[in-house]
Design a protein around this motif. Structure first.
Motif, PDB file in Angstrom:
ATOM      1  N   ASN A  64       0.833  -1.203   0.000  1.00  0.00           N
ATOM      2  CA  ASN A  64       0.000   0.000   0.000  1.00  0.00           C
ATOM      3  C   ASN A  64       0.871   1.258   0.000  1.00  0.00           C
ATOM      4  O   ASN A  64       1.515   1.564   1.006  1.00  0.00           O
ATOM      5  CB  ASN A  64      -0.915  -0.023   1.220  1.00  0.00           C
ATOM      6  CG  ASN A  64      -1.929   1.099   1.219  1.00  0.00           C
ATOM      7  OD1 ASN A  64      -1.843   2.036   0.436  1.00  0.00           O
ATOM      8  ND2 ASN A  64      -2.898   1.016   2.106  1.00  0.00           N
ATOM      9  N   PRO A  65       0.890   2.031  -1.093  1.00  0.00           N
ATOM     10  CA  PRO A  65       1.722   3.248  -1.127  1.00  0.00           C
ATOM     11  C   PRO A  65       1.187   4.362  -0.241  1.00  0.00           C
ATOM     12  O   PRO A  65       1.880   5.352  -0.014  1.00  0.00           O
ATOM     13  CB  PRO A  65       1.654   3.675  -2.603  1.00  0.00           C
ATOM     14  CG  PRO A  65       1.072   2.524  -3.345  1.00  0.00           C
ATOM     15  CD  PRO A  65       0.219   1.792  -2.380  1.00  0.00           C
ATOM     16  N   LEU A 103      -0.722  13.745  -7.312  1.00  0.00           N
ATOM     17  CA  LEU A 103      -0.140  13.241  -6.074  1.00  0.00           C
ATOM     18  C   LEU A 103      -0.313  11.732  -5.968  1.00  0.00           C
ATOM     19  O   LEU A 103       0.636  10.994  -5.652  1.00  0.00           O
ATOM     20  CB  LEU A 103      -0.804  13.938  -4.878  1.00  0.00           C
ATOM     21  CG  LEU A 103      -0.344  13.519  -3.482  1.00  0.00           C
ATOM     22  CD1 LEU A 103       1.118  13.853  -3.277  1.00  0.00           C
ATOM     23  CD2 LEU A 103      -1.200  14.214  -2.417  1.00  0.00           C
ATOM     24  N   LEU A 104      -1.509  11.247  -6.263  1.00  0.00           N
ATOM     25  CA  LEU A 104      -1.778   9.811  -6.178  1.00  0.00           C
ATOM     26  C   LEU A 104      -0.993   9.033  -7.230  1.00  0.00           C
ATOM     27  O   LEU A 104      -0.415   7.977  -6.937  1.00  0.00           O
ATOM     28  CB  LEU A 104      -3.281   9.560  -6.347  1.00  0.00           C
ATOM     29  CG  LEU A 104      -4.185  10.174  -5.272  1.00  0.00           C
ATOM     30  CD1 LEU A 104      -5.640   9.935  -5.602  1.00  0.00           C
ATOM     31  CD2 LEU A 104      -3.849   9.612  -3.897  1.00  0.00           C
ATOM     32  N   GLU A 105      -0.936   9.563  -8.443  1.00  0.00           N
ATOM     33  CA  GLU A 105      -0.213   8.874  -9.499  1.00  0.00           C
ATOM     34  C   GLU A 105       1.280   8.808  -9.190  1.00  0.00           C
ATOM     35  O   GLU A 105       1.948   7.799  -9.454  1.00  0.00           O
ATOM     36  CB  GLU A 105      -0.444   9.578 -10.844  1.00  0.00           C
ATOM     37  CG  GLU A 105       0.234   8.875 -12.011  1.00  0.00           C
ATOM     38  CD  GLU A 105      -0.083   9.524 -13.347  1.00  0.00           C
ATOM     39  OE1 GLU A 105       0.844   9.647 -14.173  1.00  0.00           O
ATOM     40  OE2 GLU A 105      -1.246   9.908 -13.566  1.00  0.00           O
ATOM     41  N   GLY A 106       1.825   9.887  -8.622  1.00  0.00           N
ATOM     42  CA  GLY A 106       3.244   9.892  -8.288  1.00  0.00           C
ATOM     43  C   GLY A 106       3.591   8.819  -7.273  1.00  0.00           C
ATOM     44  O   GLY A 106       4.625   8.140  -7.391  1.00  0.00           O
ATOM     45  N   MET A 150      -4.083   2.986 -10.762  1.00  0.00           N
ATOM     46  CA  MET A 150      -4.534   4.366 -10.822  1.00  0.00           C
ATOM     47  C   MET A 150      -5.989   4.432 -11.292  1.00  0.00           C
ATOM     48  O   MET A 150      -6.793   5.219 -10.763  1.00  0.00           O
ATOM     49  CB  MET A 150      -3.622   5.167 -11.758  1.00  0.00           C
ATOM     50  CG  MET A 150      -3.934   6.661 -11.788  1.00  0.00           C
ATOM     51  SD  MET A 150      -3.629   7.426 -10.172  1.00  0.00           S
ATOM     52  CE  MET A 150      -4.593   8.928 -10.317  1.00  0.00           C
ATOM     53  N   GLU A 151      -6.337   3.627 -12.264  1.00  0.00           N
ATOM     54  CA  GLU A 151      -7.713   3.604 -12.758  1.00  0.00           C
ATOM     55  C   GLU A 151      -8.668   3.139 -11.663  1.00  0.00           C
ATOM     56  O   GLU A 151      -9.770   3.676 -11.508  1.00  0.00           O
ATOM     57  CB  GLU A 151      -7.816   2.687 -13.979  1.00  0.00           C
ATOM     58  CG  GLU A 151      -9.176   2.712 -14.656  1.00  0.00           C
ATOM     59  CD  GLU A 151      -9.558   4.105 -15.143  1.00  0.00           C
ATOM     60  OE1 GLU A 151     -10.772   4.427 -15.108  1.00  0.00           O
ATOM     61  OE2 GLU A 151      -8.657   4.872 -15.528  1.00  0.00           O
TER      62      GLU A 151
END
Length: 657
Positions: free
Chosen positions: A14-15, A313-316, A330-331
């Motif tokens: 979990n990032p 931010l989430l994608e990074g 991400m999707e």
């Protein structure tokens, strides 16, 4: 891949499990370059002014809720200074606990940060020393320093800055030459000069009356450091980012005194105060108007993320953890969060927390705690918070040097939470700090707790004498603990008088508790967690909602689920080990090359070259490595070119890079 499979992968790695950011120099998370750019530009301007010697005007006040992107913004400022060849240093100062020792705490906090490695395995203070030498060489070449000072940098500096503390200057220049870390301990105030041959010891009766003198010495050290910063043209950001945890009026006034000194008298520093808006209003009612005005002259407000910035931010984070395998994840997050994020702007930490919530369970409204909160849910959620905080402290023991106020605050919390202790009070004395009535067998006995947390001969003896005096007043009806750390108590040949007193103390029934590296982690992690809770910086994720943690949650956890024993008494009985059995931390003497090879081998065989720290520790012990949990995390953290530490539920993940 099905949505269930995507969520399962995110649960396993979990990032977003931790929304806390490391210090700016250590922050490897992707940045949002546009977020709070105006605040960063303002601080950059202040930093340039500090570098150019504009003393007496430079200070900044940054208002924003916890998690507003402070760390990323400061990292951009420091990186910009570095890219322009105008190096800057950084120090993060924790909440003050004792209004009578604020300058000592400030000095300690500054040097704890200056000792940290930045790049090329060099510390911030090494960069400062190199900058001082380079400036001196340049001044010699260009004729600003007479040639007869060529081999006498220290002498020239003392004549150029006559107010500099000669002792501090001698220590700094000696460290530049020999790189002995003990000298940094002396400058920090945690090691006495009597650890070095040829320096006289202090007298016990002299020390007890020296609290004010110790504060004055720390204040002079900060002033002297400012002169070095000024000469090297290398400003120091002093970041007060736990002020929300300070509610006592005396502490706020003491912080005001520190601020006034930094703003008016110390060269080369830029104090920045980070608070919530409502908390600043409370500070304003207490602070001196001159200090308040200086901060408010440079008022900055951190804003929240726009919708586009939230997705960035989430994608990074996903790219960092999953590299090329992030798009499906991400999707999945978009489908979970699109409606929620579209409602309004959120602070970066809230965006991370919402992603974590989506992975763990459905989103629910945030509310304040109520009587219907489920006890087990709170304990479960708090256990994860505790594991993360404990591992953070274990990974960087250098950030938590021995400190009497820290230790006594942690012990006070622990004793207050225990059902077998009552009437926990502070004595008001310098070394014998706490008293409590504790259950010993079938009876309650008055217990006292003395501390020694500096490598000074005099306070070590003073604390033991205070304990002996307490025991002698009622030998049959009292118990006294002497709490110190293995790093503070030298071996017998160095401090014979201290060890004589230790033997006498134990013969009188006193109980000696020497904290090793593993045990001390619990003490300091408990304090760190307390500070974060007081600052409104800890969130609990329950099955039906999320909410901020409060002090009552901490006390519940300590009573019912905390596994660490700060003191070795169970069932009201203590069996102290013999004096010769002082703890030795195995990780300090481990075979590092063999350990490194073993860690790499185990991680290479693991999926994604990643393993939970507890599991890795078990595998290492199966190979006969005698290493502690704290030692493993500290080693991995110190080898950041090879390994990464990631927070995960109830522990840490170790990844080979």
């Amino acid at each position: 891949m099905s949505r269930v499979d995507v969520r399962q992968q995110l649960l396993e790695r979990n990032p977003f499990l931790s929304s806390a950011s490391p210090e700016p120099w250590d922050n490897n998370f992707p940045d949002l370059t546009g977020l709070n750019k105006d605040v960063g530009d303002h601080i950059f301007t202040l930093l340039r002014g500090t570098r150019e010697g504009m003393r007496g005007t430079m200070a900044g006040l940054v208002l924003g809720e916890a998690g507003s992107g402070k760390t990323h913004m400061l990292k951009r400022v420091l990186d910009s200074m570095q890219e322009m060849g105008e190096g800057a240093l950084f120090a993060s100062i924790r909440a003050f606990l004792n209004p009578t020792s604020v300058f000592q705490d400030l000095r300690r906090g500054i040097f704890v940060n200056l000792k940290r490695k930045r790049r090329e395995h060099r510390s911030q203070i090494d960069f400062l020393g190199e900058a001082v030498k380079a400036r001196f060489h340049q001044d010699l070449v260009e004729g600003r320093v007479p040639s007869y000072y060529q081999d006498s940098l220290q002498l020239w500096f003392q004549e150029e800055y006559p107010d500099v503390d000669p002792r501090f200057l001698r220590l700094f220049y000696t460290y530049m030459d020999v790189k002995d870390s003990r000298l940094l301990g002396v400058m920090q105030g945690d090691i006495s000069d009597d650890d070095f041959p040829g320096n006289p010891d202090l007298k016990i009766d002299d020390f007890e009356s020296r609290d004010a003198a110790q504060e004055a010495e720390a204040q002079r050290a900060v002033l002297s450091l400012g002169m070095l910063l000024d000469y090297a043209k290398m400003p120091l950001i002093i970041c007060f980012d736990q002020l929300d945890a300070m509610s006592d009026e005396g502490l706020i006034q003491a912080w005001g005194r520190v601020s006034a000194e930094l703003i008016n008298n110390v060269y080369g520093v830029l104090p920045l105060a980070f608070l919530r808006s409502d908390k600043w209003n409370a500070f304003s009612a207490v602070l001196d108007n001159a200090v308040k005005d200086r901060y408010q002259n440079n008022l900055m407000v951190l804003r929240s993320c726009t919708l586009e910035e939230s997705w960035q931010l989430l994608e990074g984070r996903l790219r960092l953890y999953y590299e090329d395998d992030y798009e499906e994840k991400m999707e999945w997050l978009r489908t979970q969060l699109e409606a929620k994020l579209a409602v309004g702007d959120y602070a970066p930490r809230h965006v991370i927390e919402m992603a974590n919530r989506a992975i763990l369970q459905p989103l629910h409204p945030v509310r304040r705690p109520g009587p219907e909160d489920d006890r087990e849910e709170i304990l479960r959620a708090f256990a994860g918070v505790w594991s993360e905080e404990r591992d953070k402290v274990a990974a960087e023991p250098g950030l938590w040097p021995p400190n009497l106020d820290d230790l006594s605050c942690a012990l006070e919390l622990w004793l207050t939470a225990r059902s077998d202790c009552s009437s926990v009070v502070r004595t008001g004395q310098r070394f014998r700090v706490l008293e409590a009535e504790c259950l010993q067998g079938a009876e309650r006995v008055l217990c006292s707790f003395a501390f020694c947390a500096t490598r000074h001969n005099s306070p070590a003896r003073a604390a033991l004498n205070a304990g002996l005096k307490f025991l002698n007043e009622d030998p049959m009806g009292r118990i006294c603990y002497y709490v110190t750390e293995a790093s503070v108590l030298p071996a017998l040949p160095q401090w014979p008088k201290v060890h004589e007193l230790l033997s006498e103390f134990r013969n009188q029934g006193g109980r000696v508790v020497v904290l090793d590296e593993e045990t001390r982690v619990c003490w300091y992690a408990l304090l760190a967690l307390r500070n974060r809770i007081e600052a409104g910086d800890v969130r609990l994720y329950l099955s039906e909602e999320s909410r901020l943690a409060v002090r009552e949650d901490l006390m519940l956890f300590l009573r019912e689920r905390f596994e660490g024993e700060l003191l070795p008494f169970e069932g009201g009985k203590v069996e102290p080990p013999p004096l010769t059995d002082l703890p030795v931390d195995p990780f300090l003497t481990e075979d590092w090359p063999r350990l490194h090879e073993a860690i790499c081998s185990l991680l290479t065989q693991a999926p994604m070259r990643m393993m939970k720290a507890d599991f890795l520790l078990e595998r290492l012990r199966n190979q006969d490595f005698k290493i502690l949990h704290a030692g493993l995390l500290a080693y991995v953290k110190g080898q950041e070119e090879c390994f990464r530490l990631w927070p995960c539920e109830n522990g840490s993940l170790i990844q080979m890079v």
